[in-house]
Motif scaffolding. Structure first.
Motif, mmCIF file in Angstrom:
data_model
loop_
_atom_site.group_PDB
_atom_site.id
_atom_site.type_symbol
_atom_site.label_atom_id
_atom_site.label_comp_id
_atom_site.label_asym_id
_atom_site.label_seq_id
_atom_site.Cartn_x
_atom_site.Cartn_y
_atom_site.Cartn_z
ATOM 1 N N VAL A 188 -35.191 117.269 13.302
ATOM 2 C CA VAL A 188 -35.838 118.399 12.644
ATOM 3 C C VAL A 188 -37.304 118.048 12.416
ATOM 4 N N PRO A 189 -38.233 118.823 12.944
ATOM 5 C CA PRO A 189 -39.652 118.486 12.795
ATOM 6 C C PRO A 189 -40.058 118.430 11.322
ATOM 7 N N PRO A 190 -40.921 117.485 10.949
ATOM 8 C CA PRO A 190 -41.380 117.423 9.563
ATOM 9 C C PRO A 190 -42.199 118.655 9.201
ATOM 10 N N VAL A 191 -42.202 118.969 7.925
ATOM 11 C CA VAL A 191 -42.967 120.114 7.442
ATOM 12 C C VAL A 191 -44.424 119.706 7.266
ATOM 13 N N ALA A 192 -45.332 120.530 7.731
ATOM 14 C CA ALA A 192 -46.763 120.262 7.596
ATOM 15 C C ALA A 192 -47.397 121.331 6.717
ATOM 16 N N LEU A 193 -48.178 120.911 5.724
ATOM 17 C CA LEU A 193 -48.888 121.825 4.850
ATOM 18 C C LEU A 193 -50.386 121.521 4.901
ATOM 19 N N HIS A 194 -51.192 122.553 4.663
ATOM 20 C CA HIS A 194 -52.641 122.405 4.611
ATOM 21 C C HIS A 194 -53.108 122.557 3.170
ATOM 22 N N GLU B 253 -52.476 125.526 0.421
ATOM 23 C CA GLU B 253 -51.329 126.398 0.715
ATOM 24 C C GLU B 253 -50.412 126.481 -0.498
ATOM 25 N N PRO B 254 -49.768 127.625 -0.704
ATOM 26 C CA PRO B 254 -48.901 127.777 -1.876
ATOM 27 C C PRO B 254 -47.575 127.051 -1.698
ATOM 28 N N LEU B 255 -46.982 126.714 -2.823
ATOM 29 C CA LEU B 255 -45.668 126.080 -2.822
ATOM 30 C C LEU B 255 -44.632 126.950 -2.128
ATOM 31 N N SER B 256 -44.807 128.260 -2.205
ATOM 32 C CA SER B 256 -43.868 129.184 -1.573
ATOM 33 C C SER B 256 -43.811 129.005 -0.062
ATOM 34 N N ALA B 257 -44.817 128.341 0.514
ATOM 35 C CA ALA B 257 -44.817 128.131 1.965
ATOM 36 C C ALA B 257 -43.615 127.313 2.414
ATOM 37 N N LEU B 258 -43.080 126.476 1.518
ATOM 38 C CA LEU B 258 -41.905 125.684 1.877
ATOM 39 C C LEU B 258 -40.681 126.568 2.073
ATOM 40 N N TRP C 119 -30.035 126.365 6.465
ATOM 41 C CA TRP C 119 -31.448 126.160 6.175
ATOM 42 C C TRP C 119 -31.589 124.931 5.300
ATOM 43 N N CYS C 120 -32.422 123.982 5.727
ATOM 44 C CA CYS C 120 -32.625 122.783 4.915
ATOM 45 C C CYS C 120 -33.267 123.134 3.579
ATOM 46 N N THR C 121 -34.302 123.970 3.611
ATOM 47 C CA THR C 121 -35.041 124.323 2.410
ATOM 48 C C THR C 121 -34.658 125.723 1.968
ATOM 49 N N ARG D 249 -40.485 127.265 8.002
ATOM 50 C CA ARG D 249 -40.553 125.933 7.404
ATOM 51 C C ARG D 249 -39.267 125.540 6.691
ATOM 52 N N ARG D 250 -38.301 126.440 6.665
ATOM 53 C CA ARG D 250 -37.042 126.081 6.019
ATOM 54 C C ARG D 250 -36.296 125.049 6.849
#
Length: 410
Positions: free
Chosen positions: A134-140, A143-148, A237-239, A153-154
């Motif tokens: 499963v590809p790691p999640v990338a954030l900039h 970005e809001p916490l809701s992006a997870l 869904w992981c997340t 990104r789930r």
């Protein structure tokens, strides 16, 4: 007659009280550091009526090599990711039984650029046991916490493996496969100091990405040749979808500071999973649970028609166990899973001697009501005999104990 159990479904996320206090310890030639707890279950809550027993430590297993940790400011804007080796991250066990308790201490260096953010308050999100494929999640930055919780990104994980040409449900196993989990915790008033370790108050408790389904039968009854889950989803869904709120608040209910439509922090109240499940049972159109990720559009190849339960024998009982992705059970998602018990020689699923549905029962028949299959819950069904007639005793929190009778087995 079996003595009724007071509660057979309980929340995986229940934790024993954790005592964490802020302590400063000088560390020679070290930058500013933080230390906090990350915890899966250490114990099912006392008085719940469900005993995890000695056969479930694998459900608490956390693989340190498959973790991602993100730090956000009080408003839920992304600041930085805790990584190794540049942040000095290390993970250690709180006690010697860490492989079964799933309690870990995270320690990491923090840049001076975040002194004010930690003083104002931060949120830490933890993703655990995301499989290697499963590809790691990338954030900039920003970005809001809701992006997870965004769909892309789930991340989905396959809970089904093919063994000998047949599908088999994935079972957690220490050192090999941990159930994907996520958690969010808030920490306020953190005073960072150079060359010192700050132990944060509280901990980040984790929710598992699947539900645990069990069928228990005493050895005094004829045991089925096979127990199947029909029309099961194979991926989870992981997340979770709603990851802007602390795990404890999201699960147990209460108020939380979230980011409003205008980008400013606002206070929002959450009912908690038990209350929302009750509301959804009475009115299936009332909406979805905050943590629920229903598959309203089932992907091609995302279902398994016949998925056998794993057998967990004990001295007096036999338990059939399966870890099931979240799904609505009224068919709105295109999938309505149910349990089949087969006692004959036919193991193809063409015939079944008894069926257990995820529905409230009335006079021994399933109703049109809905019991959603929700992550981090235990669905436990006990089959017993009364005067030659088999009954299924179950409880779906918070509706209290229910008993449904089944037609006599052939």
């Amino acid at each position: 007659m079996m003595k009724p159990l007071s509660l057979l479904l309980c929340l995986f996320a229940a934790l024993l009280p954790t005592s964490c206090r802020k302590v400063y310890e000088p560390v020679a030639a070290a930058p500013m550091q933080i230390s906090f707890l990350v915890a899966a279950d250490r114990s099912i809550a006392a008085g719940s009526g469900y005993s995890a027993g000695s056969d479930t430590p694998d459900e608490n297993y956390i693989d340190p090599a498959q973790m991602q940790l993100f730090v956000f400011d009080r408003a839920g804007k992304f600041l930085f990711e805790i990584t190794e080796p540049d942040s000095g991250l290390y993970l250690s066990a709180v006690s010697s039984d860490n492989r079964t308790s799933g309690v870990y201490r995270i320690s990491a260096a923090v840049s001076e650029a975040y002194i004010e953010a930690f003083a104002a308050g931060v949120k830490i999100a933890v993703l655990a046991n995301f499989p290697a494929d499963v590809p790691p999640v990338a954030l900039h930055a920003g970005e809001p916490l809701s992006a997870l919780g965004d769909a892309d990104r789930r991340r989905s994980v396959d809970m089904v493996r093919v063994v000998g040409g047949k599908p088999v449900g994935v079972m957690p196993e220490i050192g090999r496969f941990g159930i994907p989990m996520y958690g969010v915790g808030s920490f306020s008033g953190v005073e960072l100091r150079r060359s010192e370790i700050v132990f944060l108050d509280g901990c980040v408790s984790l929710l598992r990405a699947v539900a645990k389904v069990e069928v228990k039968m005493p050895r005094t009854l004829p045991l089925p040749r096979t127990v199947y889950m029909r029309h099961a989803l194979r991926t989870a869904w992981c997340t979770s979808r709603d990851v802007t709120v602390d795990t404890d608040v999201l699960w147990q209910g209460g108020s939380a500071v979230v980011v409003g439509d205008d980008g400013l922090p606002v206070v929002q109240y959450y009912e908690g999973v038990e209350q929302e499940m009750a509301r959804l049972a009475e009115n299936p159109d009332a909406g979805d649970l905050h943590i629920f990720n229903p598959r309203h559009n089932v992907f091609a190849g995302d279902t398994v028609d016949y998925l056998p339960f794993s057998v967990v024998p004990a001295a007096d009982t036999v338990t059939y166990r399966l870890y099931l992705p979240e799904v609505m059970t009224d068919g709105s998602s295109g999938v309505a899973p149910y349990i089949e018990l087969a006692f004959g020689d036919d193991d193809t699923g063409a015939t079944a001697d008894a069926v257990i549905r995820f529905s409230p029962y009335s006079d021994g028949e399933p109703t049109d009501g809905i019991i959603p299959v929700v992550r981090n819950c235990i669905y436990s069904y006990s089959v017993y005999d009364v005067a030659g007639r088999l009954f299924v005793q179950y409880t779906v929190c918070p509706w209290g104990e229910r008993t449904a009778d089944l037609p006599p087995f052939n």
